[in-house]
Design a protein around this motif. Structure first.
Motif, mmCIF file in Angstrom:
data_model
loop_
_atom_site.group_PDB
_atom_site.id
_atom_site.type_symbol
_atom_site.label_atom_id
_atom_site.label_comp_id
_atom_site.label_asym_id
_atom_site.label_seq_id
_atom_site.Cartn_x
_atom_site.Cartn_y
_atom_site.Cartn_z
ATOM 1 N N ARG A 1 -14.437 -6.077 -11.971
ATOM 2 C CA ARG A 1 -15.403 -7.194 -11.302
ATOM 3 C C ARG A 1 -14.775 -8.085 -10.630
ATOM 4 N NH1 ARG A 1 -17.099 -7.384 -16.906
ATOM 5 N NH2 ARG A 1 -16.348 -9.743 -17.023
ATOM 6 N N THR A 2 -13.404 -8.501 -11.090
ATOM 7 C CA THR A 2 -13.006 -9.685 -10.134
ATOM 8 C C THR A 2 -12.668 -9.292 -8.712
ATOM 9 O OG1 THR A 2 -11.678 -10.379 -11.943
ATOM 10 C CG2 THR A 2 -10.895 -11.162 -9.799
ATOM 11 N N VAL A 3 -12.338 -8.055 -8.462
ATOM 12 C CA VAL A 3 -12.064 -7.610 -7.038
ATOM 13 C C VAL A 3 -13.655 -7.283 -6.438
ATOM 14 C CG1 VAL A 3 -11.572 -5.364 -5.894
ATOM 15 C CG2 VAL A 3 -9.963 -6.124 -7.586
ATOM 16 N N ALA A 4 -14.518 -7.073 -7.057
ATOM 17 C CA ALA A 4 -15.933 -7.066 -6.493
ATOM 18 C C ALA A 4 -16.246 -8.305 -6.236
ATOM 19 C CB ALA A 4 -16.801 -6.252 -7.777
ATOM 20 N N GLU A 5 -15.923 -9.081 -6.935
ATOM 21 C CA GLU A 5 -16.518 -10.745 -6.608
ATOM 22 C C GLU A 5 -15.861 -11.024 -5.208
ATOM 23 O OE1 GLU A 5 -18.450 -12.980 -7.054
ATOM 24 O OE2 GLU A 5 -19.305 -12.096 -9.085
ATOM 25 N N ASP B 1 -4.037 -6.599 -8.074
ATOM 26 C CA ASP B 1 -3.407 -7.791 -7.519
ATOM 27 C C ASP B 1 -2.716 -7.950 -6.131
ATOM 28 O OD1 ASP B 1 -3.609 -8.931 -10.002
ATOM 29 O OD2 ASP B 1 -1.346 -8.509 -10.546
ATOM 30 N N ALA B 2 -2.488 -6.761 -5.615
ATOM 31 C CA ALA B 2 -1.970 -6.624 -4.070
ATOM 32 C C ALA B 2 -3.405 -6.769 -3.401
ATOM 33 C CB ALA B 2 -1.459 -5.436 -3.971
ATOM 34 N N PHE B 3 -4.288 -6.226 -3.801
ATOM 35 C CA PHE B 3 -5.569 -6.369 -2.951
ATOM 36 C C PHE B 3 -6.111 -7.791 -2.861
ATOM 37 C CE2 PHE B 3 -10.237 -5.976 -2.287
ATOM 38 C CZ PHE B 3 -10.270 -4.982 -1.236
ATOM 39 N N LEU B 4 -5.882 -8.491 -4.064
ATOM 40 C CA LEU B 4 -6.633 -9.605 -3.972
ATOM 41 C C LEU B 4 -5.671 -10.791 -3.032
ATOM 42 C CD1 LEU B 4 -7.621 -10.020 -7.539
ATOM 43 C CD2 LEU B 4 -9.110 -9.932 -5.947
ATOM 44 N N ALA B 5 -4.475 -10.419 -3.024
ATOM 45 C CA ALA B 5 -3.428 -11.287 -2.235
ATOM 46 C C ALA B 5 -3.502 -11.123 -0.853
ATOM 47 C CB ALA B 5 -2.137 -10.921 -2.981
ATOM 48 N N GLU B 6 -4.167 -9.709 -0.542
ATOM 49 C CA GLU B 6 -4.002 -9.512 1.080
ATOM 50 C C GLU B 6 -5.330 -9.193 1.532
ATOM 51 O OE1 GLU B 6 -0.580 -7.057 2.025
ATOM 52 O OE2 GLU B 6 -1.468 -6.339 3.744
ATOM 53 N N PRO B 7 -5.995 -10.141 1.994
ATOM 54 C CA PRO B 7 -7.507 -10.058 2.323
ATOM 55 C C PRO B 7 -7.722 -8.965 3.444
ATOM 56 C CG PRO B 7 -6.878 -12.459 2.328
ATOM 57 C CD PRO B 7 -5.636 -11.825 2.193
ATOM 58 N N GLY B 8 -6.854 -8.888 4.383
ATOM 59 C CA GLY B 8 -6.858 -7.873 5.571
ATOM 60 C C GLY B 8 -6.916 -6.563 4.923
ATOM 61 N N LEU B 9 -6.751 -6.259 3.511
ATOM 62 C CA LEU B 9 -6.803 -4.874 2.995
ATOM 63 C C LEU B 9 -8.429 -4.463 2.844
ATOM 64 C CD1 LEU B 9 -4.089 -4.557 0.399
ATOM 65 C CD2 LEU B 9 -3.910 -3.716 2.641
ATOM 66 N N GLN B 10 -9.136 -5.407 3.108
ATOM 67 C CA GLN B 10 -10.643 -5.080 3.086
ATOM 68 C C GLN B 10 -11.251 -5.118 4.469
ATOM 69 O OE1 GLN B 10 -13.977 -7.263 1.455
ATOM 70 N NE2 GLN B 10 -12.214 -8.988 0.805
ATOM 71 N N ASP B 11 -10.369 -4.920 5.489
ATOM 72 C CA ASP B 11 -10.878 -4.596 6.746
ATOM 73 C C ASP B 11 -11.397 -3.300 7.048
ATOM 74 O OD1 ASP B 11 -10.560 -7.254 7.205
ATOM 75 O OD2 ASP B 11 -8.980 -6.930 8.739
ATOM 76 N N GLU B 12 -12.575 -3.074 7.732
ATOM 77 C CA GLU B 12 -13.333 -1.624 7.646
ATOM 78 C C GLU B 12 -12.047 -0.900 8.632
ATOM 79 O OE1 GLU B 12 -17.264 0.563 8.941
ATOM 80 O OE2 GLU B 12 -16.377 -1.005 10.428
ATOM 81 N N VAL C 1 0.785 -1.223 0.044
ATOM 82 C CA VAL C 1 -0.140 -0.008 -0.065
ATOM 83 C C VAL C 1 0.850 1.319 0.040
ATOM 84 C CG1 VAL C 1 -1.675 1.172 1.440
ATOM 85 C CG2 VAL C 1 -1.699 -1.085 1.178
ATOM 86 N N ALA C 2 0.442 2.119 -0.767
ATOM 87 C CA ALA C 2 1.248 3.576 -0.811
ATOM 88 C C ALA C 2 0.301 4.514 -0.161
ATOM 89 C CB ALA C 2 1.570 3.812 -2.277
ATOM 90 N N THR C 3 0.979 5.507 0.677
ATOM 91 C CA THR C 3 0.244 6.454 1.115
ATOM 92 C C THR C 3 0.096 7.599 -0.115
ATOM 93 O OG1 THR C 3 1.050 6.285 3.376
ATOM 94 C CG2 THR C 3 -0.046 8.333 2.989
ATOM 95 N N LEU C 4 -1.196 8.035 -0.438
ATOM 96 C CA LEU C 4 -1.268 9.054 -1.494
ATOM 97 C C LEU C 4 -1.523 10.418 -0.858
ATOM 98 C CD1 LEU C 4 -3.718 7.187 -3.945
ATOM 99 C CD2 LEU C 4 -1.311 7.229 -3.643
ATOM 100 N N ALA C 5 -2.149 10.485 0.217
ATOM 101 C CA ALA C 5 -2.331 11.760 0.830
ATOM 102 C C ALA C 5 -2.851 11.695 2.415
ATOM 103 C CB ALA C 5 -3.541 12.650 0.043
ATOM 104 N N ARG C 6 -2.421 12.537 2.932
ATOM 105 C CA ARG C 6 -2.942 12.910 4.335
ATOM 106 C C ARG C 6 -3.680 14.317 4.612
ATOM 107 N NH1 ARG C 6 -1.771 9.121 8.514
ATOM 108 N NH2 ARG C 6 -3.701 10.171 9.317
ATOM 109 N N GLY C 7 -4.743 14.284 5.521
ATOM 110 C CA GLY C 7 -5.358 15.572 5.798
ATOM 111 C C GLY C 7 -4.491 16.578 6.680
ATOM 112 N N MET C 8 -5.014 17.481 6.722
ATOM 113 C CA MET C 8 -4.462 18.523 7.831
ATOM 114 C C MET C 8 -4.005 17.922 8.919
ATOM 115 S SD MET C 8 -6.210 22.081 6.519
ATOM 116 C CE MET C 8 -5.523 23.160 7.643
#
Ligand SMILES: NC(=O)C1=CN([C@@H]2O[C@H](COP(=O)(O)OP(=O)(O)OC[C@H]3O[C@@H](n4cnc5c(N)ncnc54)[C@H](OP(=O)(O)O)[C@@H]3O)[C@@H](O)[C@H]2O)C=CC1
Ligand SMILES: O=C(O)CCC(=O)C(=O)O
Length: 526
Positions: A411-415, A382-393, A357-364
């Protein structure tokens, strides 16, 4: 109105003696007066006993009387005036306009349920008249209506101290169905809860209803909630909060000698699909709109857009640049509680510490206690599909942008996503084919599908679905917002060859209540 730190058990104000707690003003970190006495099993026992005694009388209140009760609660909440808003601001860190809007939504939803109760369609009356001459066998007279389940335990949510709390959607729909309610107040806003609880209690008294129709309990820690869900007189549970809390209450309900339904709204990351033609046409506007939705209320919405998906390329770059700029200028915001703030910080640290994961921006930057800095992260499909923890709220204003090679990968990610409250597509006419291909997946994954909007801010209406497959909720067949929410607390009862004088009014010949009923399957008002 003075807040005393007492629970409301039926008509009685009762100070608990199982520990004490105070609300905390998250903006200052200061503890607020007064201390609330925590309840224990004795208080749960008393509230449930009263609720059970009240049930048979309350469930047969006439439609007009029950509607008037809901309207009286709404009027009493408005009568609390500014005291309610000032206390809710202090206990939640939410700003005045948001809380005034939320009060309007709370009162509006009580009135909408009053209309629903009066109209009576929720009884779903059906009559299949007897056919004594039928061969080879005669048919009995078979009639059906819906009745309430029994006393309901409601767990108020922290993030909507009015609209999802003591007199929120769960309470309004349960009372509308004819179920007495025992609320376990959220420990983050006990003063707000007590004020609203007194508005409900006053309505119970002035409408001449049994005192056990409503009680409000407070407690220190989890035992009181577990005891409430485990009480044999409680017949259903409404909950909005964390996945851990919802799962614990589901387990407690399943362990009972008589298991009961738990309607828990838990975690959702609300995917937003940025379709190619929409991105080409308005990437910058979408970037700004997204950040406005993400940061609203410090991101403390279960409908918050927690992931975005788009096809990698210059248009997604334009979107990202606009979002990064808008997010970089967004002020840090006070979160609801120190616990929610700590959970947000640890979720953000987990994402920023992930190699994928890359940090793209932070707020003030933050300038006070319990403030959160918004965050936008990026990764690949690909990275998202390989690391299920990335979809934790991550509850708060943090989101993850997933770059996909094409719409098939979206669509594959949505599945692979878990169940969601919402799924949003940003689309133009040229995206129609790709969206049509995506829709069956979204229907299986989410309770509400939106085009060209943002998921935060749920309309309270008849067609709304605020629900979805696990872990968005524990029961995907229902909604917790909108008038359909009443169904969660009802069940059908069939009356076969019951003498006319013993039938409930809803099923009597001549239709004395003027209901829409199905006679031999045909809808009509006879
Ligand atoms: N998806 C959503 O809609 C929301 C999600 N959240 C998530 O929940 C986290 C914590 O927020 P919070 O609102 O406090 O939610 P919690 O789930 O922690 O608490 C909600 C209610 O349930 C009670 N409770 C929690 N766990 C248990 C348990 N194991 N047994 C019995 N009762 C329990 C709490 O009691 P007590 O008051 O004593 O803590 C509170 O009354 C947030 O960081 C966020 O991740 C929060 C709000 C909304
Ligand atoms: O977005 C909304 O209006 C409702 C959100 C919600 O249900 C929640 O955050 O718990």
């Amino acid at each position: 109105m003075t807040i005393t730190g007492a629970m409301l058990i039926g008509a009685e104000s009762h100070r608990g003696s199982d520990g004490a707690f105070r609300a905390v003003d998250p903006a200052t970190g200061a503890a607020l007066e007064p201390a609330f006495g925590g309840g224990g099993t004795a208080e749960v026992e008393r509230a449930c006993a009263l609720a059970w005694v009240a049930f048979d009388a309350f469930r047969e209140t006439g439609l007009k009387a029950r509607a008037a009760f809901l309207e009286t609660i709404a009027a009493n909440i408005l009568e609390l005036g500014d005291d309610l808003i000032v206390r809710a601001m202090a206990e939640s860190g939410l700003p005045r306009p948001r809380l005034e809007g939320e009060r309007g939504r709370t009162v509006g939803q009580l009135r909408l349920f009053a209309q629903t109760v009066r109209e009576g369609g929720w009884l779903e009356a059906r009559i299949d008249p007897a056919q004594p001459e039928r061969t080879p066998l005669p048919r009995s007279d078979v009639r059906q209506r819906h009745i309430p389940l029994g006393p309901v335990a409601v767990f108020g949510a922290s993030n909507f101290p009015l609209a999802f709390s003591v007199a929120g959607g769960d309470t309004a729909s349960a009372l509308a169905a004819g179920c007495p309610v025992v609320v376990k107040g959220h420990s983050a806003h006990p003063g707000t809860s007590a004020l609203v609880g007194r508005a409900i209690r006053a309505a119970v008294a002035s409408c001449g209803l049994p005192e056990g129709v409503f009680s409000l309990l407070f407690g220190v820690g989890n035992p009181i909630g577990t005891a409430l869900v485990s009480d044999p007189r409680i017949k259903a549970v409404g909950f909005t909060g964390s996945r851990g809390g919802g799962l614990a209450l589901m387990e407690a309900a399943a362990r009972r000698a008589e298991p009961i339904p738990v309607y828990a709204e838990m975690s959702s990351i609300n995917p937003v699909f940025l379709m190619p033609a929409a991105l080409a046409a308005r990437a910058e506007a979408l970037g700004k709109g997204f950040v406005a939705s993400l940061t609203m209320g410090a991101g403390q919405f279960c409908t918050n857009p927690g992931i975005l998906l788009g096809v990698d390329g210059p248009d997604l770059d334009r979107f990202t640049a606009a979002a990064v700029e808008a997010l970089g200028g967004s002020a840090a915001a006070t979160m609801l509680t120190p616990g929610i703030h700590a959970a947000y910080d640890s979720g953000v640290a987990r994402l920023s510490g992930s190699a994928a994961v890359a940090t793209l921006a932070r707020g003030m930057a933050c300038s006070g206690p319990n403030q959160a800095q918004a965050a936008l992260f990026g990764t690949t499909a690909d990275a998202f599909l390989a690391e299920p923890g990335l979809q934790d709220e991550v509850f708060g204003a943090a989101s993850l942008l997933i770059r996909c090679p094409d719409t098939a990968a979206m669509r594959t990610v949505a599945e692979r996503l878990e169940g969601q409250l919402t799924a949003t597509v940003q689309m133009d006419a040229a995206d129609g084919g790709a969206v049509a291909a995506l829709l069956p997946t979204l229907e299986r994954k989410a309770g509400r599908i939106l085009a060209n909007g943002w998921p935060t801010g749920v309309e309270v209406c008849h067609a709304m679905v605020h629900g979805g497959p696990f872990p968005a909720t524990s029961d995907s067949r229902t909604t917790s917002v909108g008038t359909l929410a009443i169904r969660r607390f009802l069940r059908p009862v069939c009356y076969q060859d019951i003498p006319a004088a013993l039938l409930p009014e809803a099923l009597r010949d001549g239709n004395p209540l003027g209901l829409w009923r199905r006679i031999d399957g045909m809808p009509g008002q006879s």
